[in-house]
Each structure stands twice: as C-alpha cells, then as structure tokens.
Design a protein around this motif. Structure first.
Motif, PDB file in Angstrom:
ATOM      1  N   VAL A 182       0.845  -1.190   0.000  1.00 20.68           N
ATOM      2  CA  VAL A 182       0.000   0.000   0.000  1.00 20.68           C
ATOM      3  C   VAL A 182       0.884   1.245   0.000  1.00 20.68           C
ATOM      4  CG1 VAL A 182      -1.904   1.180   1.149  1.00 20.68           C
ATOM      5  CG2 VAL A 182      -1.699  -1.295   1.331  1.00 20.68           C
ATOM      6  N   ALA A 183       0.578   2.183  -0.893  1.00 20.22           N
ATOM      7  CA  ALA A 183       1.349   3.433  -0.973  1.00 20.22           C
ATOM      8  C   ALA A 183       1.116   4.269   0.285  1.00 20.22           C
ATOM      9  CB  ALA A 183       0.945   4.222  -2.208  1.00 20.22           C
ATOM     10  N   SER A 184       2.192   4.892   0.774  1.00 14.17           N
ATOM     11  CA  SER A 184       2.105   5.643   2.034  1.00 14.17           C
ATOM     12  C   SER A 184       1.879   7.129   1.820  1.00 14.17           C
ATOM     13  CB  SER A 184       3.391   5.451   2.844  1.00 14.17           C
ATOM     14  OG  SER A 184       4.502   5.978   2.128  1.00 14.17           O
ATOM     15  N   GLU A 185       2.081   7.629   0.603  1.00 17.62           N
ATOM     16  CA  GLU A 185       1.880   9.066   0.373  1.00 17.62           C
ATOM     17  C   GLU A 185       1.436   9.313  -1.063  1.00 17.62           C
ATOM     18  OE1 GLU A 185       6.015  11.102  -0.821  1.00 17.62           O
ATOM     19  OE2 GLU A 185       6.015  10.379   1.256  1.00 17.62           O
ATOM     20  N   THR A 186       0.897  10.515  -1.285  1.00 17.82           N
ATOM     21  CA  THR A 186       0.401  10.897  -2.608  1.00 17.82           C
ATOM     22  C   THR A 186       1.527  11.565  -3.398  1.00 17.82           C
ATOM     23  OG1 THR A 186      -1.795  11.241  -1.685  1.00 17.82           O
ATOM     24  CG2 THR A 186      -1.352  12.244  -3.822  1.00 17.82           C
ATOM     25  N   GLY A 187       1.618  11.216  -4.671  1.00 16.33           N
ATOM     26  CA  GLY A 187       2.654  11.805  -5.522  1.00 16.33           C
ATOM     27  C   GLY A 187       2.826  10.999  -6.789  1.00 16.33           C
ATOM     28  N   GLY A 219      12.245   4.781  -5.350  1.00 16.84           N
ATOM     29  CA  GLY A 219      11.270   4.226  -4.401  1.00 16.84           C
ATOM     30  C   GLY A 219      10.771   2.862  -4.837  1.00 16.84           C
ATOM     31  N   LEU A 220      10.543   2.680  -6.146  1.00 18.64           N
ATOM     32  CA  LEU A 220      10.076   1.390  -6.663  1.00 18.64           C
ATOM     33  C   LEU A 220      11.134   0.306  -6.480  1.00 18.64           C
ATOM     34  CD1 LEU A 220       8.385   2.615  -9.975  1.00 18.64           C
ATOM     35  CD2 LEU A 220       7.216   1.683  -7.992  1.00 18.64           C
ATOM     36  N   PHE A 221      12.421   0.683  -6.638  1.00 19.76           N
ATOM     37  CA  PHE A 221      13.511  -0.284  -6.500  1.00 19.76           C
ATOM     38  C   PHE A 221      13.540  -0.851  -5.080  1.00 19.76           C
ATOM     39  CE2 PHE A 221      17.982  -1.374  -5.620  1.00 19.76           C
ATOM     40  CZ  PHE A 221      18.190  -2.305  -6.628  1.00 19.76           C
ATOM     41  N   ASN A 222      13.314   0.014  -4.090  1.00 18.06           N
ATOM     42  CA  ASN A 222      13.285  -0.452  -2.702  1.00 18.06           C
ATOM     43  C   ASN A 222      12.008  -1.242  -2.402  1.00 18.06           C
ATOM     44  OD1 ASN A 222      15.782   0.726  -1.983  1.00 18.06           O
ATOM     45  ND2 ASN A 222      14.787   2.731  -1.740  1.00 18.06           N
ATOM     46  N   ALA A 223      10.894  -0.850  -3.065  1.00 19.29           N
ATOM     47  CA  ALA A 223       9.613  -1.517  -2.789  1.00 19.29           C
ATOM     48  C   ALA A 223       9.527  -2.894  -3.438  1.00 19.29           C
ATOM     49  CB  ALA A 223       8.462  -0.638  -3.290  1.00 19.29           C
ATOM     50  N   GLN A 224      10.212  -3.108  -4.578  1.00 15.11           N
ATOM     51  CA  GLN A 224      10.070  -4.378  -5.287  1.00 15.11           C
ATOM     52  C   GLN A 224      10.684  -5.554  -4.513  1.00 15.11           C
ATOM     53  OE1 GLN A 224      11.926  -3.913  -9.112  1.00 15.11           O
ATOM     54  NE2 GLN A 224      13.992  -4.176  -8.328  1.00 15.11           N
ATOM     55  N   GLU A 225      11.527  -5.238  -3.511  1.00 13.56           N
ATOM     56  CA  GLU A 225      12.067  -6.304  -2.675  1.00 13.56           C
ATOM     57  C   GLU A 225      11.002  -6.860  -1.734  1.00 13.56           C
ATOM     58  OE1 GLU A 225      15.314  -4.578  -0.632  1.00 13.56           O
ATOM     59  OE2 GLU A 225      16.469  -4.142  -2.453  1.00 13.56           O
ATOM     60  N   ARG A 226       9.924  -6.114  -1.530  1.00 13.38           N
ATOM     61  CA  ARG A 226       8.860  -6.538  -0.614  1.00 13.38           C
ATOM     62  C   ARG A 226       7.807  -7.413  -1.292  1.00 13.38           C
ATOM     63  NH1 ARG A 226       8.276  -3.199   3.901  1.00 13.38           N
ATOM     64  NH2 ARG A 226      10.273  -2.254   4.453  1.00 13.38           N
ATOM     65  N   GLY A 227       7.710  -7.371  -2.627  1.00 11.83           N
ATOM     66  CA  GLY A 227       6.683  -8.149  -3.322  1.00 11.83           C
ATOM     67  C   GLY A 227       6.654  -7.825  -4.799  1.00 11.83           C
ATOM     68  N   VAL A 228       5.542  -8.132  -5.443  1.00  7.80           N
ATOM     69  CA  VAL A 228       5.356  -7.911  -6.887  1.00  7.80           C
ATOM     70  C   VAL A 228       4.606  -6.608  -7.090  1.00  7.80           C
ATOM     71  CG1 VAL A 228       4.383  -8.856  -9.018  1.00  7.80           C
ATOM     72  CG2 VAL A 228       5.262 -10.406  -7.265  1.00  7.80           C
ATOM     73  N   LEU A 229       5.153  -5.712  -7.925  1.00  9.68           N
ATOM     74  CA  LEU A 229       4.549  -4.390  -8.135  1.00  9.68           C
ATOM     75  C   LEU A 229       3.559  -4.401  -9.292  1.00  9.68           C
ATOM     76  CD1 LEU A 229       7.688  -2.103  -7.683  1.00  9.68           C
ATOM     77  CD2 LEU A 229       5.792  -2.387  -6.081  1.00  9.68           C
ATOM     78  N   ILE A 285       1.660  -4.391   3.695  1.00  8.57           N
ATOM     79  CA  ILE A 285       2.908  -3.681   3.959  1.00  8.57           C
ATOM     80  C   ILE A 285       2.805  -2.292   3.325  1.00  8.57           C
ATOM     81  CG2 ILE A 285       5.405  -3.643   3.575  1.00  8.57           C
ATOM     82  CD1 ILE A 285       5.352  -6.678   3.429  1.00  8.57           C
ATOM     83  N   VAL A 286       3.107  -1.261   4.097  1.00  7.87           N
ATOM     84  CA  VAL A 286       3.067   0.117   3.592  1.00  7.87           C
ATOM     85  C   VAL A 286       4.436   0.451   3.003  1.00  7.87           C
ATOM     86  CG1 VAL A 286       2.752   2.528   4.210  1.00  7.87           C
ATOM     87  CG2 VAL A 286       1.337   0.785   5.284  1.00  7.87           C
ATOM     88  N   VAL A 287       4.461   0.911   1.753  1.00 11.49           N
ATOM     89  CA  VAL A 287       5.715   1.240   1.068  1.00 11.49           C
ATOM     90  C   VAL A 287       5.624   2.666   0.524  1.00 11.49           C
ATOM     91  CG1 VAL A 287       6.271  -1.136   0.431  1.00 11.49           C
ATOM     92  CG2 VAL A 287       4.873   0.231  -1.108  1.00 11.49           C
ATOM     93  N   ASN A 288       6.774   3.294   0.367  1.00 14.03           N
ATOM     94  CA  ASN A 288       6.837   4.651  -0.179  1.00 14.03           C
ATOM     95  C   ASN A 288       7.459   4.576  -1.578  1.00 14.03           C
ATOM     96  OD1 ASN A 288       6.987   7.326  -0.710  1.00 14.03           O
ATOM     97  ND2 ASN A 288       8.363   7.863   0.968  1.00 14.03           N
ATOM     98  N   VAL A 289       6.596   4.536  -2.600  1.00 17.95           N
ATOM     99  CA  VAL A 289       7.097   4.443  -3.980  1.00 17.95           C
ATOM    100  C   VAL A 289       7.436   5.817  -4.544  1.00 17.95           C
ATOM    101  CG1 VAL A 289       5.908   2.279  -4.511  1.00 17.95           C
ATOM    102  CG2 VAL A 289       4.722   4.443  -4.861  1.00 17.95           C
ATOM    103  N   CYS A 290       7.171   6.879  -3.780  1.00 15.46           N
ATOM    104  CA  CYS A 290       7.495   8.236  -4.224  1.00 15.46           C
ATOM    105  C   CYS A 290       8.825   8.717  -3.634  1.00 15.46           C
ATOM    106  CB  CYS A 290       6.385   9.215  -3.817  1.00 15.46           C
ATOM    107  SG  CYS A 290       4.751   8.736  -4.402  1.00 15.46           S
TER     108      CYS A 290
END
Length: 391
Positions: A274-279, A285-295, A318-323
């Motif tokens: 789940v995205a944690s902020e608007t933007g 941010g995506l590179f760090n988030a892709q380790e948590r699951g499938v985007l 899991i809350v991730v910051n893709v921005c």
C-alpha cells in the motif's frame, strides 16, 4: 425509442399493421394496441428494412414505446401470449458507488451518482438477470446483482468504455434460507480439463475451497475433473489454476443449485503493498519496494495514499513509499550510482483485479485506468479500524 427484437413463431407481420402486445409481468391485463411502424431483418451485422416478415425470421420492430423483455406481440384477431422462459435468479452482488478517491473526476466523463444510477437502471431494461437496488442510507451507492462474476465484469467494462468513472466493491454471493431457516449458498458445477501431472495440485487447491469431486475421467493424456464448488470458493481461483497447470488447464463453471452453507473460506493468502503518500512513483522508491513483493506500477505513475501498488507475499499488508527520492549529497562511492534495474510490473485485467480484491479494498474504474485502493485511505485510521475488528 425502443426496438423489439424477436423471432416470429407463427403467421406474417406487415409494416403499419395493427398489433396487440401482451405483457408477461401482468398476464391478466388486457393486451395493449400498437402499430408496427417499421420492420427490419438482419443481414450479417446490419439491419435491412422490410415491409413484410414471415414465421421463422428474426426481426427488429419499432412502434411500441414501452415494450419489455418477455412480451408477446400478437395479431389483433389471435391474442395468444407465449410462456416466458424462466430466468435463473442472480447469485452474486457488487456495490457500485461514486468514485471518492483523490483522483476522482480526472479521467471520466460521467462521474455523478445520478448519471451512474440512470445507466445502471437502463441496463436492467435489456439484461433480464440484472437487479439494481439503492443502498439504504446512501445516495451514491447501488447494489448490482447478476449471474456470476463474468456478467458483472462485462457491465463494468462496457460502462468504462462509455466514459463512466466509479468504484466497485469485491463481489459477494447472495445467500438464501430454506423453510427451516438454514443458511443456503449458491453452488457451481466446475469442469476442469488438465494434464494428468497437475491433477493433484488442482484437487488439493479446490479441496481447501470446499469443493467436492464428482467425476474424474481420463481423456488421452489429460484428465477431466468435475467438481461441485461454492460460488465464493471460485473467487480468485482462476489465476491459481493457470499457475498450477502451467497455463495448460481449461476450466468452466455454471450455476448448479443452492446447498447448505459450507463454512468460512480464506479469501486470499497474500497481502497488499500500500502506498504511504500521494505523488508520482519514482524509480528509486520502486527499486526499494520491489524487494517486498510484486509491483503493479512502473515509474512516473500517479499514486495516492492508500492505493494498492503491489502484492505482498505475507498475509498482512505492507506500507511502502514508492514516491521516495534519493537524497542528493556531496559524498560519492564507487558503484553507488549504478543504474537501478526494475522488475517489469504485473499488468492485471479487470477480471484479475476483481479476483484480487480483499474485503477491505475497492476497485477504482475509470476509462483510462483500473486502480485498487483501500476503503479507508489513511493508514492510521485503517489500523484503528482493523484493531477494532479484532477486538
């Protein structure tokens, strides 16, 4: 106006002829008089005007303002209404509501509750199995019941192509109670044609979804399996089925009957990212988030707080910051600025999105995008609501 389409069972109809219309909703009412203003026969995909049509032909006819499905059109001198074929009742329901996400109104042409309501009620005129009801206590939500996920997904796809923007809830089955007050749920007959080496995994997965194996027949190097499975047990199963059979399996289901309630079922064994902020999504941010699951998204895509951007392999969200942007400093190290490689995002169709939805999620449907989001967008309020449910 409305155009009536049907097959002539007996006799001949001519243009501008007086006719009698029998309404199947009120068989005891007197037939209404009308005139066959224009007649058309079908040639391929086109309608060809004709002045006369005989028994056996499928024709379209205008001139009856309030004709509905099931009505019988008779000659004035021989009024004999035909029996209407009974349509099975809806087994599944979804809630359509006005889009209230932060991106509401950006992409759709028709976004108000009145426009969505008129469109849904207009659909009931041509789809006999569809039922639309207003949600009590809400002016911008409507319960839409149909026969299966497929019929509802066709309606959603048609509406988004016409320019409508709205959001839908996860599908839910319509329960009934028998004479003794026992809870009954809809069951479907599922026919699966799979290679023999994958039979075990298919039976195992369907077994956890309360399915009963009725028949097992070898067909060459493949096996035909027939199950009786609860309708809610098929939610989200199609993707698992294709994975388990390596894309070689074929499955089809049809409503069978109502049977006693089979007990609780786990809807999904994965969580959401789940995205944690608007933007706007950033590669870093995506590179760090892709380790948590499938985007589900790539870079430069607009996101908002509470929007689901991927699948978590764990059962909790899991809350991730893709921005998230990389902090620019004056310090340099060898290899720290190598190009970040992103895994290609998973693009999901409308049916796959509906299957993926959890109970606390909604699907935002616009003419350009399909976005999965949490019902409660704010993370803190969402955690409080979940804690309250557990208590």
């Amino acid at each position: 106006g409305r155009i009536a389409v049907g097959r002539i069972e007996r006799g001949t109809i001519r243009q501008n002829e007086e006719i009698a219309v029998c309404n199947y909703h009120s068989p005891d009412a007197a037939p209404r008089k009308a005139k066959a203003v224009s007649l058309y026969e079908f040639s391929g995909l086109a309608k060809v005007p004709v002045t006369e049509a005989t028994a056996g032909n499928i024709i379209a006819m205008s001139g009856i303002g309030d004709v509905t499905i099931g009505d019988t059109i008779c000659a004035v001198g021989a009024v004999e209404p035909l029996p209407f074929v009974k349509i099975s009742a809806p087994t599944m329901e979804m809630t359509f509501s006005v889009n209230n996400s932060p991106f509401a109104g950006r992409e759709g042409k028709f976004v108000t509750s009145r426009q969505i309501r008129d469109r849904l009620y207009r659909e009931t005129l041509k789809d006999v199995s569809l039922r639309v009801t207003d949600v009590e206590g809400s002016t911008d939500s409507f319960n839409v019941a149909g026969r299966g996920e497929m019929s509802l997904s066709i309606l959603i796809e048609t509406m988004r192509r016409e320019g409508y923007e709205f959001q839908v809830s996860p599908p839910r089955v319509l329960m009934q109670r028998d004479e003794k007050g026992n809870l009954m749920e809809p069951m479907e007959e599922l026919v699966a044609d799979v290679p023999q080496e994958y039979v075990g995994s298919v039976i195992e997965k369907l077994g956890t979804r309360k399915a009963e194996l009725k028949e097992m027949t070898p067909v060459g190097a493949r096996m035909r399996l027939i199950f009786l499975v609860p309708s809610r047990g098929l939610f989200g199963y199609r993707n698992e089925f294709l994975t388990d059979t390596h894309g070689e399996g074929i499955m089809a289901s049809v409503f069978d009957s109502y049977a006693p309630y089979k007990g609780e079922l786990t809807r999904r064994n994965t969580g959401s990212l789940v995205a944690s902020e608007t933007g706007e999504s950033i590669t870093y941010g995506l590179f760090n988030a892709q380790e948590r699951g499938v985007l589900f998204i790539g870079p430069n895509v607009g996101v908002y707080e509470g929007m689901v951007v991927g699948i978590s392999p764990k059962q909790e969200d899991i809350v991730v910051n893709v921005c998230k942007k990389k902090q620019l400093t004056n310090t340099r190290a060898a290899g720290s600025d190598d190009a970040l490689r992103l895994v290609p995002p998973r693009k999901m169709s409308l049916e796959q999105c509906l299957e993926f939805l959890a109970d606390d999620e909604l699907l935002e449907v616009t003419p350009k995008n399909l976005r999965i989001r949490k019902t409660i967008l704010n993370h803190e309020r969402r955690m409080k609501a979940q804690h309250g449910k557990k208590n």
